[in-house]
Design an enzyme around this catalytic site. Structure first.
Site: not given
Length: 504
Positions: A351, A354-356, A504
């Site tokens: 997770g 996923w953000h960066g 994102f």
């Protein structure tokens, strides 16, 4: 009839002299000025769109096609030529979901699902993680591969997860395919939540497509209330404290005192909340004006008494997506306690990624993953007494842990994050100095205070405010909306600011 020259004079007096180039700019993508909810251009375009939307309510297919066209135009104005990518992803998953649904062989059903996963995650990986991979390859193997000139399409992580949820749900036999491709494209491209969520489940949204538009007065009032609140949170509180304080401290932490570093860390905590929840509120409100229900994405997350509770209140659509499609797929809590802790940790680590495309996001996710596993483990042995003192202490500890983790989320690199932590660690008790600094940032600190007070207001107070808003006549609501937009532009020193989660 009003003479034409009088109309022209009125337009020039109120909007200045319009040129053909200015009119063209309303419809052509500008990478320096992407279309934002908090911009005057979006307000004007939405009002025109909404007028004709109401006229299409009796013709279902026309209404669907009209919204799809506007949604694709909105995405074009937000991300340029990449609107073709969302069409490609939609075609791919629509066709694959139909194949999965019609196929009887489990082998081929799984094969089609794997194709969807590989193509969708491959596209996401290419646009988002190619240079991250090159950078780490160069570092580990001492190579000198050139970075690629890749532009990240706005919101690709959101609509990728959205199309994947559709295909996976069809594979799990929890959902039937949409009746037509246009209906599926409507679901994927629906503009209120397209570029920054909430991540909408097909099973929740698609059935609404086939319902007749029936907007009640209560829903209309609730939608306007959400839009007003979202604008204030995003465009007034978040943008102002970001531009005038938080960004400056995070850019050069050693140029500021320990107290300013501490307040900037608190400032970013409320900034990212107001930014993202403000966007979500506006998205939910706009969708409700169109007769569609989107799930709530935030429920006062800083009132959480544990990190586990925080993730039930923060970015709810993402946390539930990760739970249902990643954590459960890894095994969830079905294979013993140790595997449960590992699955929790891996879910949050991914997770974070996923953000960066940065190790600091991985580290941020790792911290939250460790905290979730820690709470799950010790929750088996420690039962705290339930009283207001203990709960207040838990809320304070959880908030400060989350604020600490945000430092790695916001800082441009690890060095900057550790500089801020080191500076805060040197803080000494000096009320006189703090008072002088507060006077210098009185507008910023006032908005910080308003943001936190707003966040911690009892739900009964929010309901009372909404009730008062509902009782206000329509003309009063219109004046209030105009006043809010005036405040937005009065406080905006650098024009409308992009939403944090656009990246994102």
């Amino acid at each position: 009839m009003i003479p034409l020259f009088n109309i022209n004079r009125w337009v020039e007096q109120n909007f200045g002299h319009l040129t053909w180039e200015q009119v063209q700019s309303w419809f052509v993508f500008d990478s320096q000025k992407p279309l934002l909810f908090n911009s005057g251009l979006f307000l004007g375009l939405f009002l025109i769109f909404y007028f004709f939307y109401i006229l299409t309510q009796k013709t279902h297919r026309l209404r669907i096609a009209y919204v799809v066209a506007f949604s694709l135009f909105f995405y074009y104005k937000s991300s340029g030529i990449f609107f073709l990518l969302i069409i490609f992803s939609s075609v791919l998953d629509y066709v694959i979901a139909k194949l999965i649904y019609d196929e009887k062989s489990n082998f081929y059903r799984k094969f089609y699902l794997i194709v969807s996963l590989l193509v969708n995650l491959g596209l996401l990986g290419y646009f988002k993680y190619t240079n991250f991979f090159i950078d780490n390859t160069n570092l580990i193997f001492d190579r000198n591969f050139e970075f690629q000139d890749i532009i990240l399409p706005v919101g690709i992580s959101f609509y990728t997860f959205q199309t994947l949820s559709y295909t996976i749900d069809v594979y799990r036999k929890q959902l039937e395919p949409t009746k037509s491709f246009v209906d599926f494209l409507f679901f994927v491209s629906f503009f209120p939540q397209l570029v920054a969520g909430p991540i909408v489940r097909a099973s929740d949204f698609i059935p609404q497509i086939y319902k007749r538009l029936n907007l009640t007065k209560e829903e209309f009032n609730a939608a306007l209330f959400l839009i007003v609140g979202g604008l204030l949170k995003k465009a007034v509180i978040s943008d102002y404290i970001s531009i005038n304080f938080v960004d400056r401290v995070f850019d050069a932490p050693n140029s500021y005192t320990s107290f300013e570093n501490l307040m900037a860390s608190y400032g970013y905590a409320i900034q990212i909340y107001c930014d993202f929840s403000g966007y979500s509120d506006m998205a939910i409100g706009l969708a409700l004006l169109m007769g569609f229900w989107l799930p709530p994405n935030f429920r006062t997350p800083y009132q959480s008494a544990s990190v586990t509770e925080f993730w039930r209140r923060w970015h709810i659509s993402l946390s539930t997506w990760l739970r249902d499609y990643l954590y459960i797929s890894l095994g969830g809590n079905r294979n013993g306690k140790l595997k449960t802790y590992i699955n929790l940790f891996l879910t949050m680590l991914l997770g974070g990624l996923w953000h960066g495309a940065s190790w600091k996001f991985v580290f941020w996710g790792t911290l939250h993953g460790l905290a979730l596993a820690f709470e799950r483990f010790f929750g088996n042995f420690i039962k705290l007494p339930k009283n207001h003192f203990i709960k207040t202490l838990q809320i304070l500890l959880t908030f400060h842990f989350v604020a600490f983790c945000w430092l790695f989320f916001r800082a441009k690199d690890f060095q900057t994050a550790f500089l801020i932590i080191d500076n805060i660690g040197k803080l000494t008790f000096n009320p006189n100095q703090w008072f002088i600094i507060a006077q210098g940032y009185q507008n910023v600190f006032l908005l910080l205070l308003i943001g936190f007070v707003w966040h911690f207001l009892p739900n009964s107070v929010i309901k009372l405010l909404q009730k008062s808003f509902n009782a206000t006549p329509l003309l009063g609501k219109a004046i209030l909306l105009a006043f809010i937009y005036w405040i937005v532009y009065a406080t905006a020193s650098a024009g409308p600011q992009p939403f944090i989660y656009f990246q994102f």
